[in-house]
Write a protein that holds these residues in place. Structure first.
Motif, PDB file in Angstrom:
ATOM      1  N   ALA A  21       9.047  13.591  45.345  1.00 40.20           N
ATOM      2  CA  ALA A  21       9.922  13.222  44.229  1.00 40.20           C
ATOM      3  C   ALA A  21      10.734  14.418  43.758  1.00 40.20           C
ATOM      4  CB  ALA A  21       9.090  12.654  43.071  1.00 40.20           C
ATOM      5  N   ALA A  22      10.062  15.579  43.689  1.00 37.73           N
ATOM      6  CA  ALA A  22      10.763  16.779  43.240  1.00 37.73           C
ATOM      7  C   ALA A  22      11.870  17.145  44.213  1.00 37.73           C
ATOM      8  CB  ALA A  22       9.774  17.944  43.100  1.00 37.73           C
ATOM      9  N   ARG A  23      11.596  17.013  45.531  1.00 33.83           N
ATOM     10  CA  ARG A  23      12.618  17.381  46.509  1.00 33.83           C
ATOM     11  C   ARG A  23      13.837  16.471  46.387  1.00 33.83           C
ATOM     12  NH1 ARG A  23       8.085  18.457  49.800  1.00 33.83           N
ATOM     13  NH2 ARG A  23       8.084  16.351  50.651  1.00 33.83           N
ATOM     14  N   SER A  24      13.572  15.179  46.195  1.00 30.91           N
ATOM     15  CA  SER A  24      14.703  14.262  46.105  1.00 30.91           C
ATOM     16  C   SER A  24      15.463  14.441  44.804  1.00 30.91           C
ATOM     17  CB  SER A  24      14.204  12.805  46.203  1.00 30.91           C
ATOM     18  OG  SER A  24      13.357  12.494  45.105  1.00 30.91           O
ATOM     19  N   ALA A  25      14.759  14.907  43.755  1.00 32.21           N
ATOM     20  CA  ALA A  25      15.417  15.083  42.463  1.00 32.21           C
ATOM     21  C   ALA A  25      16.014  16.470  42.314  1.00 32.21           C
ATOM     22  CB  ALA A  25      14.412  14.840  41.338  1.00 32.21           C
ATOM     23  N   ALA A  26      15.780  17.347  43.310  1.00 29.28           N
ATOM     24  CA  ALA A  26      16.215  18.729  43.173  1.00 29.28           C
ATOM     25  C   ALA A  26      17.072  19.170  44.348  1.00 29.28           C
ATOM     26  CB  ALA A  26      14.984  19.633  43.047  1.00 29.28           C
ATOM     27  N   PRO A  27      18.203  18.516  44.564  1.00 32.31           N
ATOM     28  CA  PRO A  27      19.031  18.875  45.717  1.00 32.31           C
ATOM     29  C   PRO A  27      19.582  20.287  45.630  1.00 32.31           C
ATOM     30  CG  PRO A  27      20.224  17.439  44.210  1.00 32.31           C
ATOM     31  CD  PRO A  27      18.804  17.453  43.749  1.00 32.31           C
ATOM     32  N   ARG A 152      -1.678  21.843  30.177  1.00 33.47           N
ATOM     33  CA  ARG A 152      -1.776  22.649  28.970  1.00 33.47           C
ATOM     34  C   ARG A 152      -0.849  23.869  29.012  1.00 33.47           C
ATOM     35  NH1 ARG A 152      -3.776  27.151  30.395  1.00 33.47           N
ATOM     36  NH2 ARG A 152      -3.542  27.927  28.284  1.00 33.47           N
ATOM     37  N   ARG A 153      -0.089  24.006  30.079  1.00 38.92           N
ATOM     38  CA  ARG A 153       0.815  25.151  30.172  1.00 38.92           C
ATOM     39  C   ARG A 153       2.100  24.891  29.393  1.00 38.92           C
ATOM     40  NH1 ARG A 153      -1.084  28.915  33.873  1.00 38.92           N
ATOM     41  NH2 ARG A 153      -3.086  28.186  34.714  1.00 38.92           N
ATOM     42  N   ASP A 154       2.842  25.981  29.125  1.00 39.53           N
ATOM     43  CA  ASP A 154       3.947  25.882  28.181  1.00 39.53           C
ATOM     44  C   ASP A 154       5.106  25.020  28.653  1.00 39.53           C
ATOM     45  OD1 ASP A 154       4.693  27.695  30.132  1.00 39.53           O
ATOM     46  OD2 ASP A 154       5.026  29.377  28.757  1.00 39.53           O
ATOM     47  N   PHE A 155       5.593  25.270  29.889  1.00 35.62           N
ATOM     48  CA  PHE A 155       6.773  24.567  30.380  1.00 35.62           C
ATOM     49  C   PHE A 155       6.540  24.072  31.804  1.00 35.62           C
ATOM     50  CE2 PHE A 155       8.238  27.935  27.443  1.00 35.62           C
ATOM     51  CZ  PHE A 155       8.617  27.109  26.389  1.00 35.62           C
ATOM     52  N   THR A 156       7.276  23.049  32.190  1.00 39.66           N
ATOM     53  CA  THR A 156       7.072  22.461  33.519  1.00 39.66           C
ATOM     54  C   THR A 156       7.315  23.461  34.636  1.00 39.66           C
ATOM     55  OG1 THR A 156       9.373  21.678  33.559  1.00 39.66           O
ATOM     56  CG2 THR A 156       7.698  20.155  32.700  1.00 39.66           C
ATOM     57  N   SER A 168      -1.284  23.857  49.832  1.00 42.32           N
ATOM     58  CA  SER A 168      -0.741  22.580  49.340  1.00 42.32           C
ATOM     59  C   SER A 168      -0.094  22.812  47.979  1.00 42.32           C
ATOM     60  CB  SER A 168      -1.848  21.533  49.234  1.00 42.32           C
ATOM     61  OG  SER A 168      -2.827  21.920  48.292  1.00 42.32           O
ATOM     62  N   PHE A 169       1.014  22.133  47.764  1.00 41.48           N
ATOM     63  CA  PHE A 169       1.827  22.326  46.557  1.00 41.48           C
ATOM     64  C   PHE A 169       1.536  21.219  45.559  1.00 41.48           C
ATOM     65  CE2 PHE A 169       5.103  23.910  44.032  1.00 41.48           C
ATOM     66  CZ  PHE A 169       6.073  22.973  43.748  1.00 41.48           C
ATOM     67  N   THR A 170       1.234  21.581  44.310  1.00 41.24           N
ATOM     68  CA  THR A 170       0.946  20.603  43.260  1.00 41.24           C
ATOM     69  C   THR A 170       1.966  20.743  42.142  1.00 41.24           C
ATOM     70  OG1 THR A 170      -1.415  20.699  43.764  1.00 41.24           O
ATOM     71  CG2 THR A 170      -0.794  19.750  41.638  1.00 41.24           C
ATOM     72  N   ASP A 171       2.639  19.628  41.831  1.00 39.53           N
ATOM     73  CA  ASP A 171       3.708  19.662  40.827  1.00 39.53           C
ATOM     74  C   ASP A 171       3.708  18.336  40.064  1.00 39.53           C
ATOM     75  OD1 ASP A 171       7.365  19.627  40.998  1.00 39.53           O
ATOM     76  OD2 ASP A 171       6.019  20.216  39.360  1.00 39.53           O
ATOM     77  N   PRO A 172       2.687  18.089  39.237  1.00 43.39           N
ATOM     78  CA  PRO A 172       2.561  16.780  38.592  1.00 43.39           C
ATOM     79  C   PRO A 172       3.581  16.517  37.496  1.00 43.39           C
ATOM     80  CG  PRO A 172       0.859  18.266  37.806  1.00 43.39           C
ATOM     81  CD  PRO A 172       1.567  18.986  38.908  1.00 43.39           C
ATOM     82  N   TYR A 173       4.274  17.550  37.006  1.00 42.04           N
ATOM     83  CA  TYR A 173       5.161  17.337  35.859  1.00 42.04           C
ATOM     84  C   TYR A 173       6.630  17.636  36.158  1.00 42.04           C
ATOM     85  CZ  TYR A 173       0.568  17.268  33.821  1.00 42.04           C
ATOM     86  OH  TYR A 173      -0.744  16.956  33.575  1.00 42.04           O
ATOM     87  N   GLY A 174       6.986  17.691  37.429  1.00 49.59           N
ATOM     88  CA  GLY A 174       8.399  17.823  37.800  1.00 49.59           C
ATOM     89  C   GLY A 174       8.977  19.212  37.607  1.00 49.59           C
ATOM     90  N   GLY A 175       8.151  20.232  37.719  1.00 48.41           N
ATOM     91  CA  GLY A 175       8.646  21.591  37.533  1.00 48.41           C
ATOM     92  C   GLY A 175       9.665  22.006  38.562  1.00 48.41           C
ATOM     93  N   LEU A 176       9.501  21.547  39.819  1.00 46.25           N
ATOM     94  CA  LEU A 176      10.433  21.910  40.878  1.00 46.25           C
ATOM     95  C   LEU A 176      11.828  21.369  40.581  1.00 46.25           C
ATOM     96  CD1 LEU A 176      10.552  23.357  43.611  1.00 46.25           C
ATOM     97  CD2 LEU A 176      10.085  21.155  44.701  1.00 46.25           C
ATOM     98  N   ALA A 177      11.885  20.130  40.129  1.00 39.89           N
ATOM     99  CA  ALA A 177      13.184  19.542  39.779  1.00 39.89           C
ATOM    100  C   ALA A 177      13.811  20.279  38.600  1.00 39.89           C
ATOM    101  CB  ALA A 177      13.012  18.058  39.441  1.00 39.89           C
ATOM    102  N   ARG A 185      11.653  22.499  29.914  1.00 40.43           N
ATOM    103  CA  ARG A 185      11.054  21.266  29.406  1.00 40.43           C
ATOM    104  C   ARG A 185       9.543  21.470  29.357  1.00 40.43           C
ATOM    105  NH1 ARG A 185       9.477  16.623  31.981  1.00 40.43           N
ATOM    106  NH2 ARG A 185      10.090  17.483  34.008  1.00 40.43           N
ATOM    107  N   THR A 186       8.859  20.743  28.491  1.00 41.80           N
ATOM    108  CA  THR A 186       7.402  20.877  28.350  1.00 41.80           C
ATOM    109  C   THR A 186       6.697  19.785  29.144  1.00 41.80           C
ATOM    110  OG1 THR A 186       7.504  19.563  26.312  1.00 41.80           O
ATOM    111  CG2 THR A 186       7.539  21.949  26.072  1.00 41.80           C
ATOM    112  N   PRO A 187       5.469  20.070  29.662  1.00 40.77           N
ATOM    113  CA  PRO A 187       4.729  19.041  30.408  1.00 40.77           C
ATOM    114  C   PRO A 187       4.434  17.805  29.575  1.00 40.77           C
ATOM    115  CG  PRO A 187       3.797  21.203  30.821  1.00 40.77           C
ATOM    116  CD  PRO A 187       4.769  21.364  29.689  1.00 40.77           C
ATOM    117  N   GLY A 188       3.975  18.019  28.345  1.00 37.46           N
ATOM    118  CA  GLY A 188       3.780  16.911  27.407  1.00 37.46           C
ATOM    119  C   GLY A 188       4.963  16.864  26.454  1.00 37.46           C
ATOM    120  N   THR A 189       4.750  16.365  25.237  1.00 36.93           N
ATOM    121  CA  THR A 189       5.844  16.375  24.263  1.00 36.93           C
ATOM    122  C   THR A 189       5.998  17.784  23.706  1.00 36.93           C
ATOM    123  OG1 THR A 189       4.475  15.909  22.320  1.00 36.93           O
ATOM    124  CG2 THR A 189       5.233  14.015  23.618  1.00 36.93           C
ATOM    125  N   PRO A 190       7.220  18.181  23.354  1.00 38.61           N
ATOM    126  CA  PRO A 190       7.425  19.519  22.787  1.00 38.61           C
ATOM    127  C   PRO A 190       6.588  19.759  21.531  1.00 38.61           C
ATOM    128  CG  PRO A 190       9.530  18.575  23.437  1.00 38.61           C
ATOM    129  CD  PRO A 190       8.510  17.480  23.559  1.00 38.61           C
TER     130      PRO A 190
END
Length: 500
Positions: A21-27, A152-156, A168-177, A185-190
Motif C-alpha cells: 500500500a505504501a509503495r502504491s501511495a508513494a510514487p 506509541r511513537r511520535d510521527f508516522t 522484513s519491513f513493517t509500516d502499519p501507519y503509512g510512514g513510507l507514504a 502526521r501522527t500514528p494515532g490522533t494528534p
C-alpha cells in the motif's frame, strides 16, 4: 515469548500489505530510497550480527524509528535504534562479550546502549507506556509486540521498522507514504500523541526545520489547541529540541511554526513579541520578519556546520526593540540602546532555558556588539576605535563579522552595496592593523610583575588598576616601547598619589 510469537506470526502478511500500500501511495519515493534499509544491512553487518544473537536467544530485534527514516532518506549516521521483546536484563546478557562497551543510563525506560565497530546502538524493549498527564513523565510499561510499540511513537515517519536479520519491513501507519509526500502526521490522533508527550509539538516544528516537511492540518490544529501543555515540559527538554530546530536545514519554517501555533509564547516569548514592532531600517516589514531574514543570512554565511551561537545571536539580536521603541516628533521610529536591553533579555531567557554559561556569554556578547559597526562609513573611526572593536569582540570577531553582514536586510540596493563596501573596508583595516600589532593578543606593554617592580607595590587591586590603564593606552595609541610604557605608568601613578 508465546504471545509475542503469535503476534509476530500475523505480522508478515500485514507488513507486506502495508508495504504494498505504501509503495502504491508513494510514487515519489525512488527504488534506491526503498532499498536504502536493505543496503544498510549489506554494508553494516553489525546489525545482522546483533539480530542473530537475539534470535538465538529466542527474541526478535528490529531497526526502528529515526534510523529507518534516515536510511530511507539516505542520511543514516552512526547511531542505530532498535526495539525488541527482550527485557533489559536479557539484552545485557545477549550483548555481553560481543559489545565493546555497554551503558545503562536509559535502563529505567527499557533502553540498553552498546557500542560495536564504531556504531552506537540503543536497544529498547517494546513499550506500551502511558503518561501521568500531570508531569508528562512516562510511566513505562513493557509491550508485547512491534505494531503496538510503533503506535506509541511520535510521527508516522518514525513508526517504521526493519527486522534483523530477516530484513522484513513493517509500516502499519503509512510512514513510507508520508515520507514520500514529505508530511508530518501522527500514528494515532494528534491530540492523543501530544497528550502523551507535549514535547512532540515542538518536535513537529523541529522536523519541519530539519527535513523540510509540512505539518498536516490536523497536527497543526492540535499544536494550536494544546500549546499551553508545553508548560509541563522541563526547560532542559525544550532547550534540546529548540537547539535541534534552530540548527535545522530550514530553521525559518520551524520558527514560524513555533510562533504561529503559539508554542514560542510558552518558552521564547521575545520572538513573538517582535511581530508588531516596525523596523526603522525598512518600514515595509516588521522586526519579526527582519529577524527571520537575518537568521537566514547567518545560515548562509556560517560555513558547512551549524553554528548555534551565531544563529541564536541572529535570532535574539533585536529582542530589545519592543522595550526601547520611541516615535519622534517627525514620526520616525527609533530603538535607542536596544542592543544593551537585548543583551540583558537574551541572558535572562537563555538562563531560563538552561543553556551552558559559556554559550550564553558568547550569544549575549554578540547581541551587545551587533550595532557597533554602524557609523563606520562616516569616517569617524580612528585606529583606536578599530582596536577596541577587535578587543571587545575577542574570539567572537569572525562571528561578529557574519552577524553584522547578516543584519543588512535593506531592499535599497544602493544602501546595501554601501554597507557591504564599508564592512569590507573595516575588515581590510582590521587585517592591516592585526598584521602590524597582533590585535588578537592585545595586552598592556608591561605585565603585572613589571608593574609591581616599577611602582614598588605588592600584589593586589592596585596592580589590576594599573594593568587596565595600560591596556586602555595600548588600545588608544597602539604598541608602546618599554620606555614609553614605563613613563605612562609613572604618569598614571602620580595622578593616583602613588609616586612622586
Amino acid at each position: 515469548m508465546s504471545e509475542s510469537s503469535a503476534q509476530n506470526a500475523a505480522e508478515p502478511a500485514a507488513s507486506a500489505a502495508g508495504s504494498a500500500a505504501a509503495r502504491s501511495a508513494a510514487p515519489g519515493l525512488t527504488t534506491a530510497q526503498r532499498n536504502a534499509v536493505a543496503e544498510l544491512m549489506r554494508v553494516s553487518p553489525v546489525a545482522d550480527e546483533l539480530g542473530r544473537r537475539f534470535a538465538r536467544a529466542g527474541f526478535e530485534l528490529h531497526l526502528v524509528g529515526g534510523s529507518v527514516r534516515d536510511a530511507l532518506l539516505g542520511r543514516l549516521g552512526d547511531d542505530l535504534d532498535f526495539c525488541t521483546d527482550a527485557h533489559p536484563d536479557d539484552t545485557l546478557r545477549i550483548v555481553k562479550g560481543w559489545a565493546e562497551a555497554t551503558w545503562e543510563t536509559g535502563r529505567e525506560f527499557g533502553t540498553i546502549g552498546a557500542q560495536r565497530e564504531g556504531l552506537r546502538l540503543e536497544i529498547t524493549t517494546f513499550r506500551a507506556e502511558s503518561y501521568d498527564q500531570i508531569t508528562r513523565n512516562p510511566v513505562v510499561e513493557y509491550g508485547t509486540n512491534l505494531v503496538d510499540d510503533l503506535r506509541r511513537r511520535d510521527f508516522t515517519i518514525n513508526a517504521m521498522a526493519v527486522s534483523v536479520p530477516g530484513h522484513s519491513f513493517t509500516d502499519p501507519y503509512g510512514g513510507l507514504a508520508d515520507l514520500a509526500a514529505r508530511v508530518i502526521r501522527t500514528p494515532g490522533t494528534p491530540r492523543e500523541s501530544f497528550g502523551d508527550d507535549p514535547l512532540r509539538m515542538l518536535r513537529a516544528a523541529r522536523f519541519a526545520a530539519q527535513l523540510g516537511f509540512t505539518v498536516q492540518p490536523d497536527v497543526y490544529a492540535a499544536m494550536v489547541a494544546m500549546a499551553a501543555d508545553l508548560d509541563r515540559i522541563t526547560a532542559e527538554r525544550i532547550r534540546d529540541e529548540f537547539t535541534k530546530l534552530l540548527c535545522g536545514a530550514d530553521p525559518i519554517t520551524g520558527l514560524r511554526l513555533l510562533v504561529d501555533a503559539g508554542l514560542a509564547d510558552r518558552f521564547l516569548p521575545e520572538l513573538s513579541g517582535l511581530k508588531l514592532e516596525i523596523d526603522e531600517h525598512a518600514q515595509h516589514k516588521d522586526v519579526y520578519e527582519h529577524t527571520l531574514i537575518v537568521v537566514s543570512n547567518a545560515v548562509r554565511l556560517e560555513g558547512p556546520e551549524c553554528d548555534f551561537i551565531l544563529r541564536m545571536a541572529a535570532l535574539m539580536h533585536d529582542v530589545g526593540k519592543p522595550a526601547t521603541k520611541a516615535v519622534g516628533s517627525d514620526g520616525r521610529v527609533s530603538f535607542h540602546h536596544h542592543e544593551v536591553v537585548g543583551a540583558k533579555l537574551t541572558k535572562q531567557r537563555m538562563k531560563a532555558m538552561r543553556y551552558p554559561k559559556d554559550v550564553i556569554s558568547q550569544v549575549v556578547a554578540l547581541v551587545g556588539l551587533h550595532l557597533r559597526f554602524y557609523g563606520y562609513g562616516r569616517g569617524e573611526w580612528t585606529d583606536s576605535a578599530v582596536r577596541r572593536y577587535v578587543a571587545d569582540a575577542g574570539e567572537l570577531l569572525p562571528r561578529l563579522h557574519k552577524l553584522t553582514r547578516s543584519d543588512c536586510t535593506t531592499r535599497n540596493r544602493r544602501k546595501a552595496r554601501q554597507l557591504a563596501t564599508d564592512y569590507d573596508a573595516l575588515e581590510e583595516r582590521i587585517a592591516r592593523i592585526q598584521e602590524e600589532e597582533d590585535l588578537a593578543r592585545v595586552r598592556p606593554d608591561l605585565d603585572g610583575n613589571a608593574i609591581m617592580e616599577l611602582l614598588g607595590v605588592p600584589p593586589g587591586p592596585l596592580v589590576g588598576q594599573a594593568w587596565r590603564h595600560l591596556k586602555e593606552m595600548r588600545l588608544e595609541r597602539g604598541p608602546m616601547d618599554r620606555d614609553e610604557a614605563e613613563a605612562e605608568l609613572l604618569r598614571w601613578a602620580r595622578t593616583q598619589g602613588i609616586a612622586g
